[in-house]
Design a protein around this motif. Structure first.
Motif, PDB file in Angstrom:
ATOM      1  N   MET A   1       0.859  -1.275  -0.050  1.00  0.00           N
ATOM      2  CA  MET A   1      -0.228   0.059   0.010  1.00  0.00           C
ATOM      3  C   MET A   1       0.949   1.272   0.051  1.00  0.00           C
ATOM      4  SD  MET A   1      -3.213  -0.610   2.394  1.00  0.00           S
ATOM      5  CE  MET A   1      -2.427  -1.429   3.918  1.00  0.00           C
ATOM      6  N   LEU A   2       1.891   1.437   0.701  1.00  0.00           N
ATOM      7  CA  LEU A   2       2.861   2.464   0.816  1.00  0.00           C
ATOM      8  C   LEU A   2       3.548   2.681  -0.421  1.00  0.00           C
ATOM      9  CD1 LEU A   2       4.333   1.971   4.265  1.00  0.00           C
ATOM     10  CD2 LEU A   2       2.425   3.422   3.704  1.00  0.00           C
ATOM     11  N   ASP A   3       3.946   1.460  -1.326  1.00  0.00           N
ATOM     12  CA  ASP A   3       4.574   1.787  -2.567  1.00  0.00           C
ATOM     13  C   ASP A   3       3.587   2.389  -3.545  1.00  0.00           C
ATOM     14  OD1 ASP A   3       7.177   1.090  -1.940  1.00  0.00           O
ATOM     15  OD2 ASP A   3       6.599  -1.071  -2.281  1.00  0.00           O
ATOM     16  N   ALA A   4       2.191   2.156  -3.268  1.00  0.00           N
ATOM     17  CA  ALA A   4       1.034   2.372  -4.232  1.00  0.00           C
ATOM     18  C   ALA A   4       0.720   3.835  -3.997  1.00  0.00           C
ATOM     19  CB  ALA A   4      -0.101   1.442  -3.983  1.00  0.00           C
ATOM     20  N   ALA A   5       0.690   4.365  -2.715  1.00  0.00           N
ATOM     21  CA  ALA A   5       0.392   5.464  -2.179  1.00  0.00           C
ATOM     22  C   ALA A   5       1.456   6.388  -2.895  1.00  0.00           C
ATOM     23  CB  ALA A   5       0.318   5.580  -0.875  1.00  0.00           C
ATOM     24  N   ALA A   6       2.706   6.170  -2.893  1.00  0.00           N
ATOM     25  CA  ALA A   6       4.024   6.760  -3.106  1.00  0.00           C
ATOM     26  C   ALA A   6       4.048   6.911  -4.863  1.00  0.00           C
ATOM     27  CB  ALA A   6       5.498   6.193  -2.719  1.00  0.00           C
ATOM     28  N   ALA A   7       3.579   6.066  -5.557  1.00  0.00           N
ATOM     29  CA  ALA A   7       3.462   6.212  -6.739  1.00  0.00           C
ATOM     30  C   ALA A   7       2.309   7.084  -7.194  1.00  0.00           C
ATOM     31  CB  ALA A   7       3.067   4.770  -7.449  1.00  0.00           C
ATOM     32  N   VAL A   8       1.169   7.124  -6.527  1.00  0.00           N
ATOM     33  CA  VAL A   8       0.131   7.966  -6.462  1.00  0.00           C
ATOM     34  C   VAL A   8       0.646   9.398  -6.308  1.00  0.00           C
ATOM     35  CG1 VAL A   8      -2.324   8.691  -6.169  1.00  0.00           C
ATOM     36  CG2 VAL A   8      -1.763   6.229  -6.599  1.00  0.00           C
ATOM     37  N   PHE A   9       1.143   9.553  -5.317  1.00  0.00           N
ATOM     38  CA  PHE A   9       1.827  10.622  -4.917  1.00  0.00           C
ATOM     39  C   PHE A   9       2.659  11.590  -5.838  1.00  0.00           C
ATOM     40  CE2 PHE A   9       1.341   9.966   0.020  1.00  0.00           C
ATOM     41  CZ  PHE A   9      -0.093  10.145  -0.223  1.00  0.00           C
ATOM     42  N   VAL A  10       3.454  10.749  -6.413  1.00  0.00           N
ATOM     43  CA  VAL A  10       4.387  11.103  -7.723  1.00  0.00           C
ATOM     44  C   VAL A  10       3.812  11.870  -8.766  1.00  0.00           C
ATOM     45  CG1 VAL A  10       6.111  10.562  -9.334  1.00  0.00           C
ATOM     46  CG2 VAL A  10       6.372   9.605  -6.846  1.00  0.00           C
ATOM     47  N   THR A  11       2.537  11.212  -9.209  1.00  0.00           N
ATOM     48  CA  THR A  11       1.844  11.626 -10.385  1.00  0.00           C
ATOM     49  C   THR A  11       0.547  12.612 -10.068  1.00  0.00           C
ATOM     50  OG1 THR A  11       0.193   9.802 -10.269  1.00  0.00           O
ATOM     51  CG2 THR A  11       2.175   9.431 -11.763  1.00  0.00           C
ATOM     52  N   SER A  12       0.110  12.442  -8.782  1.00  0.00           N
ATOM     53  CA  SER A  12      -0.980  13.413  -8.370  1.00  0.00           C
ATOM     54  C   SER A  12      -0.795  14.175  -7.281  1.00  0.00           C
ATOM     55  CB  SER A  12      -2.226  12.327  -8.415  1.00  0.00           C
ATOM     56  OG  SER A  12      -2.419  11.684  -9.614  1.00  0.00           O
ATOM     57  N   GLY A  13       0.069  14.128  -6.385  1.00  0.00           N
ATOM     58  CA  GLY A  13       0.392  14.849  -5.382  1.00  0.00           C
ATOM     59  C   GLY A  13      -0.197  14.271  -4.223  1.00  0.00           C
ATOM     60  N   VAL A  14       0.004  14.736  -2.998  1.00  0.00           N
ATOM     61  CA  VAL A  14      -0.432  14.038  -1.736  1.00  0.00           C
ATOM     62  C   VAL A  14      -1.910  14.364  -1.369  1.00  0.00           C
ATOM     63  CG1 VAL A  14       1.850  14.224  -0.647  1.00  0.00           C
ATOM     64  CG2 VAL A  14       0.257  16.056  -0.239  1.00  0.00           C
ATOM     65  N   GLU A  15      -2.597  15.211  -2.278  1.00  0.00           N
ATOM     66  CA  GLU A  15      -3.909  15.214  -2.130  1.00  0.00           C
ATOM     67  C   GLU A  15      -4.548  14.312  -2.975  1.00  0.00           C
ATOM     68  OE1 GLU A  15      -5.478  16.998   0.382  1.00  0.00           O
ATOM     69  OE2 GLU A  15      -3.382  17.560   1.098  1.00  0.00           O
ATOM     70  N   ALA A  16      -4.087  13.346  -3.691  1.00  0.00           N
ATOM     71  CA  ALA A  16      -4.730  12.426  -4.476  1.00  0.00           C
ATOM     72  C   ALA A  16      -5.928  11.798  -3.928  1.00  0.00           C
ATOM     73  CB  ALA A  16      -3.593  11.421  -5.013  1.00  0.00           C
ATOM     74  N   PRO A  17      -6.942  11.451  -4.429  1.00  0.00           N
ATOM     75  CA  PRO A  17      -8.054  10.753  -4.031  1.00  0.00           C
ATOM     76  C   PRO A  17      -7.610   9.471  -3.405  1.00  0.00           C
ATOM     77  CG  PRO A  17      -8.673  11.662  -6.021  1.00  0.00           C
ATOM     78  CD  PRO A  17      -7.313  11.906  -5.983  1.00  0.00           C
ATOM     79  N   VAL A  18      -7.865   8.986  -2.215  1.00  0.00           N
ATOM     80  CA  VAL A  18      -7.899   7.712  -1.609  1.00  0.00           C
ATOM     81  C   VAL A  18      -8.090   6.570  -2.541  1.00  0.00           C
ATOM     82  CG1 VAL A  18      -8.168   5.981   0.405  1.00  0.00           C
ATOM     83  CG2 VAL A  18      -7.841   8.734   0.672  1.00  0.00           C
ATOM     84  N   ARG A  19      -9.130   6.880  -3.278  1.00  0.00           N
ATOM     85  CA  ARG A  19      -9.664   5.763  -4.221  1.00  0.00           C
ATOM     86  C   ARG A  19      -8.619   5.491  -5.085  1.00  0.00           C
ATOM     87  NH1 ARG A  19     -12.716  10.095  -5.493  1.00  0.00           N
ATOM     88  NH2 ARG A  19     -12.407  10.936  -7.324  1.00  0.00           N
ATOM     89  N   ASP A  20      -7.744   6.335  -5.545  1.00  0.00           N
ATOM     90  CA  ASP A  20      -6.721   6.185  -6.473  1.00  0.00           C
ATOM     91  C   ASP A  20      -5.569   5.475  -5.879  1.00  0.00           C
ATOM     92  OD1 ASP A  20      -8.397   7.862  -8.371  1.00  0.00           O
ATOM     93  OD2 ASP A  20      -6.959   9.510  -8.263  1.00  0.00           O
ATOM     94  N   ILE A  21      -5.220   5.616  -4.812  1.00  0.00           N
ATOM     95  CA  ILE A  21      -4.316   4.831  -4.041  1.00  0.00           C
ATOM     96  C   ILE A  21      -4.815   3.364  -3.817  1.00  0.00           C
ATOM     97  CG2 ILE A  21      -2.876   4.693  -1.741  1.00  0.00           C
ATOM     98  CD1 ILE A  21      -3.538   7.754  -1.778  1.00  0.00           C
ATOM     99  N   ALA A  22      -6.037   3.168  -3.536  1.00  0.00           N
ATOM    100  CA  ALA A  22      -6.846   2.121  -3.303  1.00  0.00           C
ATOM    101  C   ALA A  22      -6.532   1.082  -4.361  1.00  0.00           C
ATOM    102  CB  ALA A  22      -8.164   1.881  -2.659  1.00  0.00           C
ATOM    103  N   ALA A  23      -7.126   1.865  -5.584  1.00  0.00           N
ATOM    104  CA  ALA A  23      -7.165   1.222  -6.820  1.00  0.00           C
ATOM    105  C   ALA A  23      -5.626   0.682  -7.252  1.00  0.00           C
ATOM    106  CB  ALA A  23      -7.493   1.825  -7.772  1.00  0.00           C
ATOM    107  N   GLU A  24      -4.617   1.605  -7.191  1.00  0.00           N
ATOM    108  CA  GLU A  24      -3.187   1.220  -7.353  1.00  0.00           C
ATOM    109  C   GLU A  24      -2.724   0.117  -6.496  1.00  0.00           C
ATOM    110  OE1 GLU A  24       0.655   1.647  -9.156  1.00  0.00           O
ATOM    111  OE2 GLU A  24      -1.183   2.551  -9.612  1.00  0.00           O
ATOM    112  N   ALA A  25      -3.209  -0.038  -5.056  1.00  0.00           N
ATOM    113  CA  ALA A  25      -2.610  -0.988  -4.454  1.00  0.00           C
ATOM    114  C   ALA A  25      -3.415  -2.292  -4.589  1.00  0.00           C
ATOM    115  CB  ALA A  25      -2.825  -0.530  -2.860  1.00  0.00           C
ATOM    116  N   GLY A  26      -4.585  -2.239  -5.292  1.00  0.00           N
ATOM    117  CA  GLY A  26      -5.450  -3.496  -5.394  1.00  0.00           C
ATOM    118  C   GLY A  26      -6.284  -3.804  -4.242  1.00  0.00           C
ATOM    119  N   VAL A  27      -6.527  -2.696  -3.318  1.00  0.00           N
ATOM    120  CA  VAL A  27      -7.516  -2.771  -2.103  1.00  0.00           C
ATOM    121  C   VAL A  27      -8.411  -2.204  -2.091  1.00  0.00           C
ATOM    122  CG1 VAL A  27      -5.238  -3.858  -0.726  1.00  0.00           C
ATOM    123  CG2 VAL A  27      -5.944  -1.497  -0.733  1.00  0.00           C
ATOM    124  N   GLY A  28      -9.484  -2.471  -1.482  1.00  0.00           N
ATOM    125  CA  GLY A  28     -10.609  -1.609  -1.063  1.00  0.00           C
ATOM    126  C   GLY A  28     -10.141  -0.118  -0.097  1.00  0.00           C
TER     127      GLY A  28
END
Length: 171
Positions: A1-28
């Motif tokens: 999850m942390l790697d997925a969140a980091a990847a999303v933060f790089v492309t969308s910033g730390v305010e990226a929607p949590v749903r994007d992080i969950a999708a990247e991590a493959g979790v709910g």
């Protein structure tokens, strides 16, 4: 999850929607919120995870690289990757100045010794100047990275490469 969140933060910033992080991590979404009840909790966890990965990479790179200068260059690449994710951290923690200061101290405690080790090894091998302070060097790299995400014509990584190349001792 942390790697997925980091990847999303790089492309969308730390305010990226949590749903994007969950999708990247493959979790709910519930899984994310169960582990990280607030955005600040998630940002802090990503930050610490990346600091730890960067700190652990230094000695491994030094052991595996053909030269200490090459290890330093590879480590600085990781450090630049980390800095990209770090931008926006202050805004995410704006109401928690003490938390931000704690993270900054964690950053320095973990990364300064690693950078010092790499610089000392490269200096001892005669590859770079020996009078460079790790804090100043890391601060300079950080300054070169500021604003990289907001200007597509600005190539911070290229400038950092030039800085690392410029450390070389004349032969």
């Amino acid at each position: 999850m942390l790697d997925a969140a980091a990847a999303v933060f790089v492309t969308s910033g730390v305010e990226a929607p949590v749903r994007d992080i969950a999708a990247e991590a493959g979790v709910g979404l519930g899984t994310i919120y169960r582990h990280f009840p607030t955005r600040a909790d998630l940002v802090i966890a990503v930050y610490q995870h990346q600091v730890d990965a960067c700190a652990e990479a230094g000695p491994a790179l030094l052991a595996a690289a053909p030269t200490p200068h090459a290890a330093l260059g590879r480590w600085i690449d990781l450090f630049v990757d980390f800095l990209v994710t770090k931008h926006g951290l202050a805004a995410a923690l704006q109401t928690d100045n003490a938390g931000f200061e704690t993270l900054h101290a964690y950053f320095l405690d973990r990364l300064l010794p690693v950078c010092t080790q790499l610089l000392d090894a490269a200096a001892a091998s005669g590859e770079i100047h020996s009078d460079l302070d790790a804090y100043q060097f890391m601060r300079g790299v950080g300054n070169l990275c500021v604003g990289a995400g907001s200007d597509p014509r600005y190539d911070a990584r290229r400038l950092v490469e030039l800085l690392v190349a410029g450390l070389r001792q004349p032969r």
